[in-house]
Design a protein around this motif. Sequence first.
Motif, short mmCIF file in Angstrom:
data_model
loop_
_atom_site.label_atom_id
_atom_site.label_comp_id
_atom_site.label_asym_id
_atom_site.label_seq_id
_atom_site.Cartn_x
_atom_site.Cartn_y
_atom_site.Cartn_z
N PRO A 218 6.76 8.69 -0.47
CA PRO A 218 5.51 9.40 -0.20
C PRO A 218 5.69 10.42 0.91
CG PRO A 218 5.44 7.15 0.66
CD PRO A 218 6.69 7.25 -0.15
N ALA A 219 5.06 11.57 0.75
CA ALA A 219 5.19 12.64 1.75
C ALA A 219 4.49 12.26 3.05
CB ALA A 219 4.62 13.93 1.20
N GLU A 220 3.46 11.42 2.95
CA GLU A 220 2.71 11.00 4.11
C GLU A 220 2.50 9.49 4.05
OE1 GLU A 220 -0.93 13.15 4.15
OE2 GLU A 220 0.02 15.11 4.47
N ARG A 221 2.14 8.93 5.18
CA ARG A 221 1.87 7.50 5.26
C ARG A 221 0.78 7.13 4.26
NH1 ARG A 221 -0.20 4.55 10.83
NH2 ARG A 221 0.10 2.38 10.15
N LEU A 222 1.01 6.06 3.50
CA LEU A 222 0.05 5.67 2.47
C LEU A 222 -1.21 5.05 3.06
CD1 LEU A 222 2.42 4.22 -0.29
CD2 LEU A 222 1.31 6.46 -0.21
N GLY A 223 -1.08 4.49 4.25
CA GLY A 223 -2.24 3.87 4.89
C GLY A 223 -1.82 2.97 6.02
N ALA A 224 -2.79 2.38 6.70
CA ALA A 224 -2.49 1.44 7.77
C ALA A 224 -1.74 0.25 7.22
CB ALA A 224 -3.78 0.99 8.43
N LEU A 225 -0.90 -0.37 8.04
CA LEU A 225 -0.07 -1.48 7.60
C LEU A 225 -0.90 -2.58 6.94
CD1 LEU A 225 2.83 -2.62 7.56
CD2 LEU A 225 2.36 -3.63 9.80
N ARG A 226 -2.09 -2.84 7.45
CA ARG A 226 -2.92 -3.91 6.90
C ARG A 226 -3.32 -3.63 5.46
NH1 ARG A 226 -6.18 -0.93 10.25
NH2 ARG A 226 -8.12 -0.12 9.34
N ARG A 227 -3.36 -2.35 5.06
CA ARG A 227 -3.74 -2.02 3.68
C ARG A 227 -2.68 -2.46 2.69
NH1 ARG A 227 -8.22 -2.70 4.17
NH2 ARG A 227 -8.50 -2.03 2.02
N SER A 228 -1.45 -2.68 3.15
CA SER A 228 -0.41 -3.17 2.25
C SER A 228 -0.65 -4.62 1.86
CB SER A 228 0.97 -3.04 2.91
OG SER A 228 1.11 -3.93 4.01
N ALA A 229 -1.49 -5.32 2.65
CA ALA A 229 -1.78 -6.73 2.37
C ALA A 229 -3.09 -6.91 1.62
CB ALA A 229 -1.82 -7.52 3.68
N LEU A 230 -4.00 -5.99 1.78
CA LEU A 230 -5.31 -6.12 1.13
C LEU A 230 -5.84 -4.72 0.86
CD1 LEU A 230 -7.27 -8.38 0.26
CD2 LEU A 230 -8.50 -7.98 2.40
N ALA A 231 -5.82 -4.32 -0.41
CA ALA A 231 -6.21 -2.96 -0.78
C ALA A 231 -7.36 -2.99 -1.78
CB ALA A 231 -5.02 -2.21 -1.37
N THR A 232 -8.09 -1.89 -1.86
CA THR A 232 -9.15 -1.75 -2.85
C THR A 232 -8.57 -1.15 -4.12
OG1 THR A 232 -9.73 0.50 -2.20
CG2 THR A 232 -10.78 -1.31 -0.98
N PRO A 233 -9.24 -1.37 -5.27
CA PRO A 233 -8.79 -0.73 -6.51
C PRO A 233 -8.72 0.80 -6.39
CG PRO A 233 -10.35 -2.47 -7.01
CD PRO A 233 -10.35 -2.31 -5.52
N GLU A 234 -9.63 1.38 -5.61
CA GLU A 234 -9.62 2.84 -5.43
C GLU A 234 -8.36 3.29 -4.69
OE1 GLU A 234 -13.44 1.35 -6.42
OE2 GLU A 234 -12.19 0.82 -4.68
N GLU A 235 -7.96 2.54 -3.68
CA GLU A 235 -6.73 2.88 -2.95
C GLU A 235 -5.52 2.73 -3.85
OE1 GLU A 235 -7.58 1.70 1.68
OE2 GLU A 235 -7.45 0.07 0.21
N VAL A 236 -5.47 1.64 -4.63
CA VAL A 236 -4.35 1.42 -5.54
C VAL A 236 -4.26 2.56 -6.55
CG1 VAL A 236 -3.55 -0.05 -7.43
CG2 VAL A 236 -4.22 -1.07 -5.25
N ALA A 237 -5.38 2.98 -7.11
CA ALA A 237 -5.38 4.08 -8.07
C ALA A 237 -4.85 5.37 -7.42
CB ALA A 237 -6.79 4.31 -8.62
N GLU A 238 -5.22 5.58 -6.16
CA GLU A 238 -4.73 6.77 -5.44
C GLU A 238 -3.22 6.69 -5.25
OE1 GLU A 238 -5.23 8.99 -1.10
OE2 GLU A 238 -6.56 7.35 -1.66
N TRP A 239 -2.70 5.53 -4.88
CA TRP A 239 -1.26 5.38 -4.66
C TRP A 239 -0.48 5.53 -5.97
CZ3 TRP A 239 -2.55 0.41 -1.50
CH2 TRP A 239 -3.09 0.79 -0.26
N ILE A 240 -1.04 5.04 -7.06
CA ILE A 240 -0.41 5.23 -8.37
C ILE A 240 -0.28 6.72 -8.67
CG2 ILE A 240 -0.79 4.99 -10.86
CD1 ILE A 240 -2.01 2.20 -10.23
N ALA A 241 -1.36 7.46 -8.46
CA ALA A 241 -1.35 8.91 -8.71
C ALA A 241 -0.35 9.62 -7.81
CB ALA A 241 -2.75 9.49 -8.53
N LEU A 242 -0.26 9.20 -6.54
CA LEU A 242 0.70 9.81 -5.61
C LEU A 242 2.13 9.54 -6.05
CD1 LEU A 242 -0.95 8.99 -2.15
CD2 LEU A 242 -0.67 11.26 -3.19
#
Length: 235
Positions: free
Chosen positions: A199-223
Amino acid sequence: MRRRGLVLSGGGFFGAFQAGAYERLGEFDCVAGASAGALNGWAIASGMPARQLQELWLEAARTARAGLHWPRYFGDGVLETDRLEAMVRRLVREWRPRVDFGVVVSQGLAFRQTLVRNGEVDSDAILASCAVPLLLPAKQVGGRLSVDGGLRDACPLWAADEMGAETIVGVNVWTHLPWWWLHRKHRGVPRPNVTMIEPAERLGALRRSALATPEEVAEWIALGRRAASDVFARQ
């Protein structure tokens, strides 16, 4: 034809980025993964369609919960893992790798990285590779207590070397870890046989790697899909 290998880093829910990149990766002769990359690696080595793997991550986000408990035994963690364990055991039951496949786990007091391959890989090996110490429970692999495979090297390119890969694609989502993490990023002289997708930029705060929303997951898939397309477009 040169033997082509894929290496997938750890990253918790950030592993959804790898599921997006998978759409643009093509075929591989061998696949290795650490932590979340072990789960993705099993699916990719088994020929699971990219869209199905992406839906697996979306479903995981929809059903995730931050349940806690006191550690019940030595090597246990504080997070509830019933859903993760059920997902991994179902994945292993319903899919089987078609190509050379390896999982990296960490063993011993020095967290020595060990590559577990093919018939030696089972659901416990994948779960061990995901087992962040103190958070998720360690597992016995090869008779040794084993934990997170990405602790000392988040994207273990050496695993593909050991599997005989001549060209390697690495998908590393751990590019912005805090200074105190044990991880060491792959450094040294650039290797002409290695293509990195990150990823060109940080995907999110470290805690988001443990508990993410479907919207965040969809964004990371697209990235991930976009990053892989950009990398191969430059080649």
